[in-house]
Motif scaffolding. Structure first.
Motif, PDB file in Angstrom:
ATOM      1  N   UNK A  34       0.825  -1.209   0.000  1.00 16.16           N
ATOM      2  CA  UNK A  34       0.000   0.000   0.000  1.00 16.16           C
ATOM      3  C   UNK A  34       0.862   1.263   0.000  1.00 16.16           C
ATOM      4  N   UNK A  35       1.959   1.254   0.745  1.00 14.32           N
ATOM      5  CA  UNK A  35       2.846   2.418   0.748  1.00 14.32           C
ATOM      6  C   UNK A  35       3.565   2.575  -0.590  1.00 14.32           C
ATOM      7  N   UNK A  36       3.907   1.470  -1.243  1.00 17.44           N
ATOM      8  CA  UNK A  36       4.532   1.551  -2.563  1.00 17.44           C
ATOM      9  C   UNK A  36       3.546   2.133  -3.574  1.00 17.44           C
ATOM     10  N   UNK A  37       2.299   1.678  -3.511  1.00 15.41           N
ATOM     11  CA  UNK A  37       1.266   2.224  -4.397  1.00 15.41           C
ATOM     12  C   UNK A  37       1.096   3.712  -4.145  1.00 15.41           C
ATOM     13  N   UNK A  39       3.348   5.794  -3.070  1.00 19.93           N
ATOM     14  CA  UNK A  39       4.504   6.497  -3.636  1.00 19.93           C
ATOM     15  C   UNK A  39       4.382   6.632  -5.151  1.00 19.93           C
ATOM     16  N   UNK A  40       3.946   5.567  -5.811  1.00 17.55           N
ATOM     17  CA  UNK A  40       3.796   5.628  -7.271  1.00 17.55           C
ATOM     18  C   UNK A  40       2.698   6.599  -7.685  1.00 17.55           C
ATOM     19  N   UNK A  41       1.570   6.553  -6.990  1.00 22.73           N
ATOM     20  CA  UNK A  41       0.473   7.471  -7.311  1.00 22.73           C
ATOM     21  C   UNK A  41       0.894   8.914  -7.037  1.00 22.73           C
ATOM     22  N   UNK A  42       1.590   9.122  -5.933  1.00 21.62           N
ATOM     23  CA  UNK A  42       2.056  10.465  -5.609  1.00 21.62           C
ATOM     24  C   UNK A  42       3.045  11.000  -6.627  1.00 21.62           C
ATOM     25  N   UNK A  43       3.994  10.156  -7.037  1.00 19.57           N
ATOM     26  CA  UNK A  43       4.980  10.587  -8.032  1.00 19.57           C
ATOM     27  C   UNK A  43       4.314  10.893  -9.377  1.00 19.57           C
ATOM     28  N   UNK A  78      -7.434  13.390  -6.465  1.00 25.51           N
ATOM     29  CA  UNK A  78      -7.120  11.956  -6.539  1.00 25.51           C
ATOM     30  C   UNK A  78      -5.925  11.596  -5.662  1.00 25.51           C
ATOM     31  N   UNK A  79      -4.889  12.404  -5.676  1.00 28.44           N
ATOM     32  CA  UNK A  79      -3.714  12.132  -4.845  1.00 28.44           C
ATOM     33  C   UNK A  79      -4.069  12.274  -3.365  1.00 28.44           C
ATOM     34  N   UNK A  80      -4.858  13.272  -3.021  1.00 29.58           N
ATOM     35  CA  UNK A  80      -5.252  13.457  -1.620  1.00 29.58           C
ATOM     36  C   UNK A  80      -6.107  12.297  -1.123  1.00 29.58           C
ATOM     37  N   UNK A  81      -7.037  11.836  -1.933  1.00 31.53           N
ATOM     38  CA  UNK A  81      -7.883  10.706  -1.529  1.00 31.53           C
ATOM     39  C   UNK A  81      -7.045   9.440  -1.391  1.00 31.53           C
ATOM     40  N   UNK A  82      -6.109   9.215  -2.285  1.00 34.11           N
ATOM     41  CA  UNK A  82      -5.229   8.045  -2.187  1.00 34.11           C
ATOM     42  C   UNK A  82      -4.411   8.082  -0.904  1.00 34.11           C
ATOM     43  N   UNK A  83      -3.880   9.235  -0.577  1.00 33.78           N
ATOM     44  CA  UNK A  83      -3.117   9.393   0.655  1.00 33.78           C
ATOM     45  C   UNK A  83      -3.980   9.095   1.874  1.00 33.78           C
TER      46      UNK A  83
END
Length: 110
Positions: A34-37, A39-43, A78-83
């Motif tokens: 989940x943390x890797x996902x 990081x990828x979504x954030x990048x 989208x990035x905020x919701x993923x976080x």
């Protein structure tokens, strides 16, 4: 530790045994995944936001600016919701279960 292993341990579960011991490793790896996902979504979100910012700055007509602005807002949301989802599943859900579960579920020896 991740939310699945914490959740199972909070209910008194000591882990799988026998033929299902491999599932302990799967649950422990889930939190890392989940943390890797995240990081990828954030990048990807940061790179795409920079691209959209450049498009917004270079746009000559109002329709292109509005389109880039809409996409930029969507990426930020989208990035905020993923976080929030990753943090909820890895950090807050075990705390909620621990505080809501009865004492006999958290400590079955008592």
């Amino acid at each position: 530790m991740n939310f699945v292993s914490n959740l199972l341990r909070a209910t008194g579960w000591t882990g799988f045994s026998g033929d299902y011991e491999w599932m302990n490793k799967v649950f422990d790896a889930l939190g890392i995944a989940l943390y890797i996902i995240l990081a990828l979504v954030g990048a990807a979100g940061v790179i795409y936001s920079i691209y959209l910012g450049i498009q917004l700055a270079r746009a000559e007509d109002q329709s292109k600016r509005d389109d880039a602005k809409k996409h930029l807002i969507t990426v930020i949301i989208a990035v905020a919701v993923s976080l929030l989802l990753v943090l909820f599943f890895n950090e807050l859900l075990p705390l909620i279960v621990k505080n809501i579960a009865p004492e006999s579920v958290v400590n079955p020896a008592k």
